[in-house]
Design a protein around this motif. Structure first.
Motif, PDB file in Angstrom:
ATOM      1  N   ALA A  44     -14.931   1.210   4.676  1.00  0.00           N
ATOM      2  CA  ALA A  44     -13.690   0.443   4.797  1.00  0.00           C
ATOM      3  C   ALA A  44     -12.983   0.287   3.454  1.00  0.00           C
ATOM      4  O   ALA A  44     -11.746   0.307   3.394  1.00  0.00           O
ATOM      5  CB  ALA A  44     -13.982  -0.930   5.399  1.00  0.00           C
ATOM      6  N   ILE A  45     -13.734   0.157   2.388  1.00  0.00           N
ATOM      7  CA  ILE A  45     -13.121  -0.025   1.066  1.00  0.00           C
ATOM      8  C   ILE A  45     -12.286   1.187   0.684  1.00  0.00           C
ATOM      9  O   ILE A  45     -11.206   1.059   0.103  1.00  0.00           O
ATOM     10  CB  ILE A  45     -14.199  -0.351   0.005  1.00  0.00           C
ATOM     11  CG1 ILE A  45     -13.560  -0.721  -1.328  1.00  0.00           C
ATOM     12  CG2 ILE A  45     -15.135   0.797  -0.205  1.00  0.00           C
ATOM     13  CD1 ILE A  45     -13.229  -2.156  -1.423  1.00  0.00           C
ATOM     14  N   TRP A  46     -12.761   2.383   1.057  1.00  0.00           N
ATOM     15  CA  TRP A  46     -12.012   3.598   0.726  1.00  0.00           C
ATOM     16  C   TRP A  46     -10.747   3.703   1.575  1.00  0.00           C
ATOM     17  O   TRP A  46      -9.696   4.111   1.070  1.00  0.00           O
ATOM     18  CB  TRP A  46     -12.882   4.830   0.911  1.00  0.00           C
ATOM     19  CG  TRP A  46     -14.009   4.855  -0.058  1.00  0.00           C
ATOM     20  CD1 TRP A  46     -15.325   4.615   0.199  1.00  0.00           C
ATOM     21  CD2 TRP A  46     -13.918   5.088  -1.465  1.00  0.00           C
ATOM     22  NE1 TRP A  46     -16.059   4.693  -0.949  1.00  0.00           N
ATOM     23  CE2 TRP A  46     -15.223   4.987  -1.992  1.00  0.00           C
ATOM     24  CE3 TRP A  46     -12.868   5.375  -2.324  1.00  0.00           C
ATOM     25  CZ2 TRP A  46     -15.493   5.170  -3.333  1.00  0.00           C
ATOM     26  CZ3 TRP A  46     -13.157   5.562  -3.662  1.00  0.00           C
ATOM     27  CH2 TRP A  46     -14.440   5.451  -4.155  1.00  0.00           C
ATOM     28  N   PHE A  47     -10.845   3.325   2.846  1.00  0.00           N
ATOM     29  CA  PHE A  47      -9.662   3.361   3.695  1.00  0.00           C
ATOM     30  C   PHE A  47      -8.607   2.364   3.196  1.00  0.00           C
ATOM     31  O   PHE A  47      -7.415   2.654   3.197  1.00  0.00           O
ATOM     32  CB  PHE A  47     -10.029   3.062   5.151  1.00  0.00           C
ATOM     33  CG  PHE A  47     -10.708   4.198   5.833  1.00  0.00           C
ATOM     34  CD1 PHE A  47     -10.009   5.351   6.153  1.00  0.00           C
ATOM     35  CD2 PHE A  47     -12.050   4.125   6.154  1.00  0.00           C
ATOM     36  CE1 PHE A  47     -10.631   6.408   6.772  1.00  0.00           C
ATOM     37  CE2 PHE A  47     -12.685   5.175   6.773  1.00  0.00           C
ATOM     38  CZ  PHE A  47     -11.977   6.327   7.090  1.00  0.00           C
ATOM     39  N   GLU A  48      -9.060   1.198   2.766  1.00  0.00           N
ATOM     40  CA  GLU A  48      -8.110   0.213   2.249  1.00  0.00           C
ATOM     41  C   GLU A  48      -7.506   0.673   0.923  1.00  0.00           C
ATOM     42  O   GLU A  48      -6.307   0.482   0.676  1.00  0.00           O
ATOM     43  CB  GLU A  48      -8.791  -1.139   2.087  1.00  0.00           C
ATOM     44  CG  GLU A  48      -7.799  -2.241   1.847  1.00  0.00           C
ATOM     45  CD  GLU A  48      -8.399  -3.616   2.011  1.00  0.00           C
ATOM     46  OE1 GLU A  48      -7.757  -4.561   1.508  1.00  0.00           O
ATOM     47  OE2 GLU A  48      -9.464  -3.765   2.621  1.00  0.00           O
TER      48      GLU A  48
END
Length: 155
Positions: A44-48
Motif C-alpha cells: 500500500a505504501i508504494w501505491f500511495e
C-alpha cells in the motif's frame, strides 16, 4: 499577468488540491478494503507514493496549461486549501458518487465477467471429460496389453 488570470490559476490550483485529495482518498480506501494478505494491501505504501507522484505531475501539468509553468508562492497554499476543502466538504459526495459507480457500473461488469469465465471453465471441463471418455478404451487396452506382454516375476 492580469488579475483574472491569477484568480483562474488560483482556482485551478485549488481544483488540483481537491482532485489530489480525491485520488489519495480513493487509493487509501481501496487499499484498506483489500484482504490482509493481498498484494495491494501489502504494498500500500508504494501505491500511495505513486499516487502522490501522479498528483504532483498532474498539478504541474495544470500549472503548465494555465500559466506556462510559472510557479507562484500561493500555489502550494492553494493546493493545501483544496485538500482541506475536499476533506471538509467534498469527501462525502465523492464517496457517494464512488459507491453509486461501484454499484451501477463496476459490479455488473464484474458479474458479467464472472459468468463468462464460469461458462468458459465449464466448456473446458466438458471438453476435457469428453477427451478422457474417448481415450478411456485405449488406455485400458494399453494397460491390459502391458500386463500381458510385460509380466513381472512377482505375478
Amino acid at each position: 499577468m492580469s488579475l483574472s488570470v491569477q484568480f483562474l490559476s488560483l482556482l485551478a490550483m485549488i481544483g488540483t488540491g481537491v482532485a489530489g485529495g480525491a485520488l489519495i482518498d480513493l487509493i487509501q480506501t481501496g487499499t484498506t478494503n483489500m484482504g490482509k494478505r493481498s498484494f495491494i494491501r501489502r504494498h500500500a505504501i508504494w501505491f500511495e507514493a505513486i499516487g502522490w507522484i501522479v498528483v504532483g505531475c498532474g498539478s504541474f501539468y495544470v500549472l503548465f496549461l494555465v500559466r506556462d509553468g510559472a510557479w507562484r508562492m500561493y500555489d502550494p497554499i492553494a493546493q493545501i486549501c483544496g485538500l482541506l476543502l475536499y476533506a471538509s466538504i467534498f469527501h462525502k459526495p465523492f464517496r457517494l458518487v464512488g459507491r453509486i459507480i461501484l454499484l451501477v457500473v463496476v459490479r455488473p461488469i464484474l458479474f458479467v465477467l464472472r459468468i463468462i469465465i464460469s461458462i468458459i471453465r465449464r466448456i473446458i471441463r466438458i471438453f476435457i471429460r469428453l477427451i478422457i471418455l474417448l481415450f478411456t478404451p485405449f488406455i485400458r487396452l494399453y494397460q491390459a496389453l502391458r500386463r500381458k506382454l510385460f509380466k513381472t516375476k512377482e505375478d
